[in-house]
Design an enzyme around this catalytic site. Sequence first.
Site, PDB file in Angstrom:
ATOM      1  N   PHE A   1     -35.690 -88.705  17.911  1.00 21.73           N
ATOM      2  CA  PHE A   1     -35.087 -89.791  17.141  1.00 21.73           C
ATOM      3  C   PHE A   1     -35.941 -91.030  17.305  1.00 21.73           C
ATOM      4  CE2 PHE A   1     -30.764 -91.131  15.457  1.00 21.73           C
ATOM      5  CZ  PHE A   1     -30.666 -90.059  14.585  1.00 21.73           C
TER       6      PHE A   1
ATOM      7  N   GLN B   1     -28.554-104.791  11.672  1.00 25.01           N
ATOM      8  CA  GLN B   1     -29.647-103.861  11.385  1.00 25.01           C
ATOM      9  C   GLN B   1     -29.622-103.368   9.942  1.00 25.01           C
ATOM     10  OE1 GLN B   1     -29.755 -99.747  13.211  1.00 25.01           O
ATOM     11  NE2 GLN B   1     -31.509-100.644  14.247  1.00 25.01           N
TER      12      GLN B   1
ATOM     13  N   HIS C   1     -31.216-100.676   7.061  1.00 25.27           N
ATOM     14  CA  HIS C   1     -31.871 -99.380   6.886  1.00 25.27           C
ATOM     15  C   HIS C   1     -32.642 -99.439   5.561  1.00 25.27           C
ATOM     16  CE1 HIS C   1     -32.356 -95.082   6.378  1.00 25.27           C
ATOM     17  NE2 HIS C   1     -31.958 -94.904   7.613  1.00 25.27           N
TER      18      HIS C   1
ATOM     19  N   LEU D   1     -26.481 -94.347   2.562  1.00 26.60           N
ATOM     20  CA  LEU D   1     -27.793 -93.986   3.086  1.00 26.60           C
ATOM     21  C   LEU D   1     -28.426 -92.763   2.471  1.00 26.60           C
ATOM     22  CD1 LEU D   1     -28.065 -94.308   6.906  1.00 26.60           C
ATOM     23  CD2 LEU D   1     -28.532 -95.934   5.106  1.00 26.60           C
TER      24      LEU D   1
ATOM     25  N   GLU E   1     -33.753 -90.661   6.520  1.00 26.05           N
ATOM     26  CA  GLU E   1     -35.207 -90.733   6.634  1.00 26.05           C
ATOM     27  C   GLU E   1     -35.889 -89.418   6.273  1.00 26.05           C
ATOM     28  OE1 GLU E   1     -35.397 -94.301   9.451  1.00 26.05           O
ATOM     29  OE2 GLU E   1     -36.249 -92.600  10.505  1.00 26.05           O
TER      30      GLU E   1
ATOM     31  N   ARG F   1     -38.917 -98.227  10.788  1.00 21.56           N
ATOM     32  CA  ARG F   1     -37.793 -98.559   9.918  1.00 21.56           C
ATOM     33  C   ARG F   1     -37.747-100.027   9.499  1.00 21.56           C
ATOM     34  NH1 ARG F   1     -31.706 -96.773  11.696  1.00 21.56           N
ATOM     35  NH2 ARG F   1     -32.436 -94.630  11.523  1.00 21.56           N
TER      36      ARG F   1
ATOM     37  N   HIS G   1     -26.574-101.941   7.952  1.00 21.70           N
ATOM     38  CA  HIS G   1     -26.206-100.656   8.510  1.00 21.70           C
ATOM     39  C   HIS G   1     -25.402-100.757   9.802  1.00 21.70           C
ATOM     40  CE1 HIS G   1     -26.562 -96.446   9.198  1.00 21.70           C
ATOM     41  NE2 HIS G   1     -27.353 -96.550  10.229  1.00 21.70           N
TER      42      HIS G   1
ATOM     43  N   ARG H   1     -30.643-101.944  17.757  1.00 23.05           N
ATOM     44  CA  ARG H   1     -30.189-100.757  18.473  1.00 23.05           C
ATOM     45  C   ARG H   1     -31.007 -99.552  18.037  1.00 23.05           C
ATOM     46  NH1 ARG H   1     -26.957 -96.239  15.818  1.00 23.05           N
ATOM     47  NH2 ARG H   1     -27.257 -96.983  13.716  1.00 23.05           N
TER      48      ARG H   1
HETATM   49  C1  LIG Z   1     -24.041 -94.133   7.762  1.00 19.75           C
HETATM   50  C2  LIG Z   1     -24.045 -94.357   9.251  1.00 19.75           C
HETATM   51  C3  LIG Z   1     -24.714 -93.460  10.078  1.00 19.75           C
HETATM   52  C4  LIG Z   1     -24.722 -93.655  11.461  1.00 19.75           C
HETATM   53  N1  LIG Z   1     -25.379 -92.745  12.252  1.00 19.75           N
HETATM   54  C5  LIG Z   1     -25.383 -92.910  13.598  1.00 19.75           C
HETATM   55  C6  LIG Z   1     -26.038 -91.969  14.444  1.00 19.75           C
HETATM   56  O1  LIG Z   1     -26.614 -90.996  13.972  1.00 19.75           O
HETATM   57  N2  LIG Z   1     -25.999 -92.171  15.775  1.00 19.75           N
HETATM   58  C7  LIG Z   1     -25.353 -93.236  16.331  1.00 19.75           C
HETATM   59  O2  LIG Z   1     -25.349 -93.346  17.551  1.00 19.75           O
HETATM   60  N3  LIG Z   1     -24.709 -94.131  15.563  1.00 19.75           N
HETATM   61  C8  LIG Z   1     -24.704 -94.007  14.211  1.00 19.75           C
HETATM   62  N4  LIG Z   1     -24.061 -94.928  13.429  1.00 19.75           N
HETATM   63  C9  LIG Z   1     -23.279 -95.997  14.061  1.00 19.75           C
HETATM   64  C10 LIG Z   1     -21.966 -95.477  14.616  1.00 19.75           C
HETATM   65  O3  LIG Z   1     -21.447 -94.496  13.753  1.00 19.75           O
HETATM   66  C11 LIG Z   1     -20.909 -96.568  14.768  1.00 19.75           C
HETATM   67  O4  LIG Z   1     -21.453 -97.649  15.400  1.00 19.75           O
HETATM   68  C12 LIG Z   1     -19.725 -96.098  15.601  1.00 19.75           C
HETATM   69  O5  LIG Z   1     -19.218 -94.902  15.097  1.00 19.75           O
HETATM   70  C13 LIG Z   1     -18.608 -97.121  15.689  1.00 19.75           C
HETATM   71  O6  LIG Z   1     -17.505 -96.563  16.378  1.00 19.75           O
HETATM   72  P1  LIG Z   1     -16.242 -97.419  16.808  1.00 19.75           P
HETATM   73  O7  LIG Z   1     -15.304 -96.521  17.525  1.00 19.75           O
HETATM   74  O8  LIG Z   1     -16.687 -98.626  17.496  1.00 19.75           O
HETATM   75  O9  LIG Z   1     -15.607 -97.894  15.440  1.00 19.75           O
HETATM   76  P2  LIG Z   1     -15.088 -97.108  14.155  1.00 19.75           P
HETATM   77  O10 LIG Z   1     -15.367 -95.660  14.205  1.00 19.75           O
HETATM   78  O11 LIG Z   1     -15.581 -97.871  12.999  1.00 19.75           O
HETATM   79  O12 LIG Z   1     -13.524 -97.241  14.265  1.00 19.75           O
HETATM   80  C14 LIG Z   1     -12.853 -98.447  14.063  1.00 19.75           C
HETATM   81  C15 LIG Z   1     -11.375 -98.200  14.144  1.00 19.75           C
HETATM   82  O13 LIG Z   1     -10.692 -99.447  14.155  1.00 19.75           O
HETATM   83  C16 LIG Z   1      -9.627 -99.413  13.269  1.00 19.75           C
HETATM   84  N5  LIG Z   1      -9.376-100.767  12.779  1.00 19.75           N
HETATM   85  C17 LIG Z   1     -10.272-101.643  12.266  1.00 19.75           C
HETATM   86  N6  LIG Z   1      -9.654-102.790  11.918  1.00 19.75           N
HETATM   87  C18 LIG Z   1      -8.344-102.632  12.203  1.00 19.75           C
HETATM   88  C19 LIG Z   1      -7.195-103.457  12.059  1.00 19.75           C
HETATM   89  N7  LIG Z   1      -7.243-104.670  11.521  1.00 19.75           N
HETATM   90  N8  LIG Z   1      -6.010-102.968  12.464  1.00 19.75           N
HETATM   91  C20 LIG Z   1      -5.905-101.720  12.971  1.00 19.75           C
HETATM   92  N9  LIG Z   1      -6.962-100.906  13.141  1.00 19.75           N
HETATM   93  C21 LIG Z   1      -8.163-101.365  12.763  1.00 19.75           C
HETATM   94  C22 LIG Z   1     -10.035 -98.451  12.193  1.00 19.75           C
HETATM   95  O14 LIG Z   1      -8.897 -97.911  11.597  1.00 19.75           O
HETATM   96  C23 LIG Z   1     -10.805 -97.419  12.980  1.00 19.75           C
HETATM   97  O15 LIG Z   1      -9.931 -96.445  13.484  1.00 19.75           O
HETATM   98  C24 LIG Z   1     -24.046 -94.769  12.021  1.00 19.75           C
HETATM   99  C25 LIG Z   1     -23.387 -95.654  11.201  1.00 19.75           C
HETATM  100  C26 LIG Z   1     -23.401 -95.486   9.824  1.00 19.75           C
HETATM  101  C27 LIG Z   1     -22.747 -96.505   8.957  1.00 19.75           C
END
Ligand SMILES: Cc1cc2nc3c(=O)[nH]c(=O)nc-3n(C[C@H](O)[C@H](O)[C@H](O)COP(=O)(O)OP(=O)(O)OC[C@H]3O[C@@H](n4cnc5c(N)ncnc54)[C@H](O)[C@@H]3O)c2cc1C
Lengths: 567, 345
Positions: free
Chosen positions: A118, A232, A234, A244, A247, A278, A346, A381
């Site tokens: 990666f 960040q 992309h 997205l 890549e 990137r 992103h 990141r």
């Molecule tokens: C397209 C894409 C690809 C990615 N690929 C990778 C990868 O390959 N590897 C990697 O390490 N990272 C990757 N990332 C980043 C990573 O996916 C995220 O940073 C990570 O999943 C965030 O997790 P989280 O638990 O913090 O939040 P989230 O999974 O976003 O969860 C947020 C939660 O909060 C809740 N919530 C939000 N606001 C409220 C509110 N007001 N009231 C009640 N509930 C609320 C939502 O319902 C949800 O359940 C990627 C991101 C994207 C966009």
Amino acid sequence: MKPFDIVIVGGGGAGLYAAMEAMKTNPGLNIAVLSKIYPNRSHTSAAQGGANAALANKAKDDTVEMHIFDTIKGSDYLADQDAVEVLCSEAPKIIRELDNMGTPWSRMDDKTIAQRPFGGAGRPRCCYCADKTGHTILQTLYEQCLRKGVIFFNEYFALDLSVDGSRSRGLVAMNIKTGKIEAFPAKTVIFATGGYAKMYWNRSSNAAGNTGDGQAITYRAGIPLKDMEFVQFHPTGLRKSGLLVTEGARGEGGYLTNALGERFMKRYAPEKMELGPRDLVSRSLETEILEGRGFDSPAGKYLHLDLRHLGADIIKSRLPQIREMCMYFEGVDPIDDPVPVRPTAHYSMGGIDTDNLGRTVMQGVYAAGECGCVSVHGANRLGGNSLLDILVFGRIAGRAAAEECGKFNPTSIPEGELAEKELELRSFMQPKGHYERYGALREELGHTLGMNVGIFREASKIKQGITDIERLKERFQHVRVFDTGDIYNTNLLQVLELKNMLDLAETVAAGALVREESRGSHTRTDFPTRDDEKWHKHTVYTMEGGHPKIGYKPVTMGRYELQERTY
Amino acid sequence: MSDSTIQHHEESRDVTFRVHRFNPQVDSKPYFDDYTIRLEKGITVLRAINYIKEHVDSSLTFRAFCQAGICGSCAMRINGMSKLACTTQVWDELDKAREPGVIKVEPLRNLPHIKDLVVEMDPLVGKMQKYSNWVDSKMPEEQWGKKEFLVSEEEFLAYDKATDCILCASCVSECTILRAHKEYVSPAVLLKSYRMNVDSRDSIHDQRLAGLVQDHGVWDCTHCYRCQETCVKNIPIMDAIHGIREDAIERRGTKDTSGARHAEAFMEDIEKKGKLVEATLPIRTNGLAWTLKNLLPMAFKMVMKRRTPPPPPLVKASKGIDALRKEFKEMTSHVGKDHEKKSGE
Ligand SMILES: Cc1cc2nc3c(=O)[nH]c(=O)nc-3n(C[C@H](O)[C@H](O)[C@H](O)COP(=O)(O)OP(=O)(O)OC[C@H]3O[C@@H](n4cnc5c(N)ncnc54)[C@H](O)[C@@H]3O)c2cc1C
Ligand code: SF4
Ligand code: SF4
Ligand code: FES
């Protein structure tokens, strides 16, 4: 509602891990998880690539040390080194733990968890499940929470923290299905609400709800945010949706071309061409667009990712998912036509300022995951480190809250606060002589951020952005919610999300303006180099009179000295 | 800039969305609203209804989140078929529209209705809980994180495809049995149950299986294939359903398979998966091939014609091919009689 020991806001990877760990730490606690969407729909599911851990399954000589170094270097030395150490040394354990509870990791011939290379990593240490890693991790965690009987409040929207001086009394939230505003008195609240990169709206790869609600709620409650200017980008998002194109498309030999038909990367990376790093590729696309060599369309300016020369066979066999995405979301079959792309916001490096246990400055309030900022990603990141971050620090915050809540007295939330909130929300529904539509404001916000506080930043543009945001905030006062019902009022919710984005956008722009250097994702054309003397520090934001006031915090150093970041 | 001008000439046209509306707070019964908007080719149904919400009618209510076909929020019925709005192209739906230029949009079926295009998902979550849709690890929790399980490619592939499920409930909406029996386990839950039961790391296989063979469980499925045809992730759901049944007969015998409904399914299992016969009936004679070739297509035809044969006597036939042949003869004659009775009604 009877008082809780722990209320977790967010059912993504961070929130669910926190819930599991809190239950494990003390099964007697009264814990609730609240989420505005069903937990399994959280944006964690969108992560395809994988999660990093120095398991050394693939490269036998990989070490936690190397992972630490790669992360610190990747962060452009803005990450706190003690936090990075926690992240990387916990990584192998957390990946195995996920395996032990049922995550369907892809495997190698020797039956161990598979790893792939990666970006920015010296060894192949990214653990994955095909191209659905985040999805399967989230499913597993949700299943395990159901197994353990975690209490879920699904489709509840967090509105406010109830604050009593220097401590939190719990959370005020709306039951989306009924519209009722409810109190969740709690000794501790853990925010795990995900990122804020959706403020760039159509120029974001994020889900519609990644609006930074937790950051905005805590910020308004007086808790500082950190490093918000680091967002960040992309390089290849689809023109219409920002989604997205991974890549892989360039890896297989895709060309990037402009309206003159040139492979413009020859100007920026004559040797590596489309396969440059990137951030460089993102900046190159942006330059082409700014200098007028892009295509124009109602959905905005764009460039071409041309795969046609690869031929139908290669596209079908090696890039089937990418082809499907282009057809679904852009209506373009890459076998016949070039794909319209442009850089897309992103990931948000900034977030709620916490210590290494996920604690904020307010007693009883924690944050973890993309909404928190420990900080392990600093100014940039690395791919695969974010899933890791949410798991490791989700778990740590869950444990910390479970251990500490015993020290805090039970609380209750005054009835008056609910009534007040009710009134505030109702006021959006009042007929107004002159009114604004939230959709327009949301789009304009995304547009000005993309133009002025996007990939390239400079004082005059950022100032323009700040002016625009201020105007949008004024216009927001006139936004009207047309759906006056109680039940499942998404019109109202989207307006509240817009309010959150506006407050946070102000911090992103303010931070971008003060930080007179270029570091990681933050590129100032008027200050093109990293300035460690003045700027090797975190920015910290507190709300004063409705606007951000900026302060600073030192970066925790450790084994690794500042070095130039070259690849 | 001739190239860029070409890009402007994307096809565009007026499209009408006929959307199911119902807000229980104010409406006494559901109705349809027509929204006609001008759209550019290449747009998805979700973006179109988002546009309507932002610019025409903000009260229009639906769920959407990732907009990328991964979160499962936006499933709805479009021109009568349950699918994801965010991965469905408007132009494709125009080809399928019954009334030219009109795309009908309705909520999923078989789940309680909340408002407009939003349905209640809790019943599905409840069923996931009821059928233990989780891995109950062979490893005690205190030891988690210390070492990984060793999982072979073959073991991984057994559940790989099933883990694609995004719980969008499209299959649930199209399931024929659910229309009649809301308690029915549901295709997505069967799929998930199967996924857990073939996971080498799981420890509660038998307990889960025991739940699945109860009333409203795996034996209630009519094998109509609707779920599989609907699945937005092209998951072979029927393989999972067959798999559970095969497993149930192998481990539990036929004690669960009473009732005509079960027999029907049982026979189809055999037709679809010759190996079931091999696995369950220890027949190792040359006659087997003949039996399958000659008798099973007949059995299958019966199923397709919805004739109801008696409970399966097949397993008794394990003694030999002759017994099997005899049983089948007996069965077909029963069916003939049943059929006469039915047509007389
Ligand atoms: C397209 C894409 C690809 C990615 N690929 C990778 C990868 O390959 N590897 C990697 O390490 N990272 C990757 N990332 C980043 C990573 O996916 C995220 O940073 C990570 O999943 C965030 O997790 P989280 O638990 O913090 O939040 P989230 O999974 O976003 O969860 C947020 C939660 O909060 C809740 N919530 C939000 N606001 C409220 C509110 N007001 N009231 C009640 N509930 C609320 C939502 O319902 C949800 O359940 C990627 C991101 C994207 C966009
Ligand atoms: S095959 Fe079975 S589960 Fe699938 S739709 Fe038909 S009855 Fe439902
Ligand atoms: S099995 Fe397919 S259609 Fe059914 S919920 Fe899962 S992804 Fe959706
Ligand atoms: S919005 Fe997530 S699947 Fe359609």
